[in-house]
Design an enzyme around this catalytic site. Structure first.
Site, PDB file in Angstrom:
ATOM      1  N   SER A 188      44.232  32.846  38.457  1.00 51.79           N
ATOM      2  CA  SER A 188      42.854  33.030  38.174  1.00 51.79           C
ATOM      3  C   SER A 188      42.962  33.320  36.539  1.00 51.79           C
ATOM      4  CB  SER A 188      41.998  34.199  38.862  1.00 51.79           C
ATOM      5  OG  SER A 188      40.856  33.797  38.476  1.00 51.79           O
ATOM      6  N   ASP A 274      37.878  25.503  45.262  1.00 46.03           N
ATOM      7  CA  ASP A 274      37.977  26.423  44.558  1.00 46.03           C
ATOM      8  C   ASP A 274      36.577  26.304  43.733  1.00 46.03           C
ATOM      9  OD1 ASP A 274      38.095  28.514  42.719  1.00 46.03           O
ATOM     10  OD2 ASP A 274      40.152  28.299  42.266  1.00 46.03           O
ATOM     11  N   HIS A 309      39.352  29.682  46.116  1.00 36.58           N
ATOM     12  CA  HIS A 309      40.128  30.468  44.886  1.00 36.58           C
ATOM     13  C   HIS A 309      41.512  31.254  45.462  1.00 36.58           C
ATOM     14  CE1 HIS A 309      40.279  31.473  41.041  1.00 36.58           C
ATOM     15  NE2 HIS A 309      39.912  33.078  41.115  1.00 36.58           N
TER      16      HIS A 309
END
Length: 330
Positions: A188, A274, A309
């Site tokens: 991330s 995501d 994610h």
């Protein structure tokens, strides 16, 4: 949430143009030069009792952006004295370095491991952080990604990325590290920061970036209102007319631009559902990776069609471990 970005076949050939500022390279050369001129990178490395028998840990302080003290946890397998390849890990958005026993995968795989604290973050997830950001007073939103949005010199992620490059310098100054075999790793926000390091540190041995933030920023702002991108759109919703200045500022931290300049072997991961960091950003960085340096032979991307994610989670970590062992010869 069903797939919402480009179809897989389009993702695989997604190579968007990016609006790079003319002084992109000069901006970062000047920024990193100023940080390097603040003094020796390593300030302190104090051993700590981590409660573990098989891992040794040090509380590290190094000089980051503007010479500011940045904290980190440095760990090694207990009792091992020969120089080890090192993994420098960058945490996700809103996290700090937490506690020294939280992240043990890389040290248990036999690497020296430095986990960098996120300046001015640490208050949203995990167990907190220990590095303030003394330069956070410029106009912008309350969240870190929106701090200093009107000027690239004031942007929070300019400081964070500078810290990350200095973290690589710091790990090379620590005992028992093979300075020629250092990898940057993150998910991330951490994945976006790792890509930035790959683009700014030409002698990096490897980069592993999963669901990277700050890649394909303009497209991501059109696709998602999820944080962290949603913090930028929330700022623009109030500050009407600031869009041009904000896009210009963010162009200095665009992950695709960093990826183009990288040359280390690269390992990517992405979940095709995501909605936090849209997959088109990861594909764009991957497809344009090393195009300015010619180092594209060693790159791989693993996509997870039914994941968001979290991507491949532990399955992806297992792939990372095998790939990095092969690349570093560890």
């Amino acid at each position: 949430m069903p797939a919402f970005d480009l179809p897989p076949a389009d993702l695989e050939r997604h190579r968007p143009d990016v609006a790079e500022p003319a002084d992109f390279d000069a901006f970062w050369k000047r920024t990193l030069g100023e940080a390097a001129g603040a003094g020796d990178v390593l300030v302190a490395a104090e051993p700590v009792d981590n409660g573990l028998r098989l891992t040794e840990t040090w509380d590290v302080t190094f000089r980051g952006f503007a010479g500011d003290p940045v904290r980190g946890w440095f760990s090694r397998p207990a009792g091992v004295r020969e120089p080890l390849p090192a993994v420098v890990e960058f945490a996700g958005y809103g996290r700090g370095r937490g506690l020294p026993h939280e992240r043990l995968t890389w040290v248990n795989a036999g690497y020296a491991h430095l986990l960098m604290d996120n300046r001015g973050q640490g208050g949203q997830y995990g167990c907190g952080g220990d590095t303030p950001d003394p330069h956070a007073g410029a106009p912008g939103g309350p969240g870190p990604v929106a701090r200093g949005l009107l000027d690239p010199h004031d942007l929070h992620h300019r400081r964070l990325i500078t810290d990350a490059v200095r973290a690589v310098d710091a790990v090379r100054a620590l005992p028992g590290v093979d300075a020629s075999r250092v990898a940057a790793v993150g998910n991330s926000q951490g994945g976006g920061v790792a890509l930035a390091v790959a683009g700014l540190a030409p002698d990096l041995a490897a980069v592993l970036a999963t669901a990277p933030f700050l890649c394909g920023i303009r497209r991501a702002l059109d696709l998602t209102d999820a944080s962290p991108y949603g913090e930028i759109t929330a700022y623009l919703a109030v500050h009407r007319g600031a869009e041009e200045a904000v896009h210009r500022t963010l162009s200095y931290v665009e992950g695709i631009s960093f990826a183009r300049r990288a040359q280390a072997p690269a390992h990517f991961g992405v979940g095709l559902r995501d909605t936090v960091c849209p997959p088109s950003g990861a594909y764009a960085a991957f497809n344009r990776y090393a195009e300015l340096t010619g180092g594209q032979e060693e790159k791989v991307l693993h996509a997870y069609p039914f994941n968001g994610h979290e991507g491949g989670d532990a399955v992806h970590v297992r792939r990372q471990l095998g790939w990095l062992r092969a690349v570093l010869g560890a």
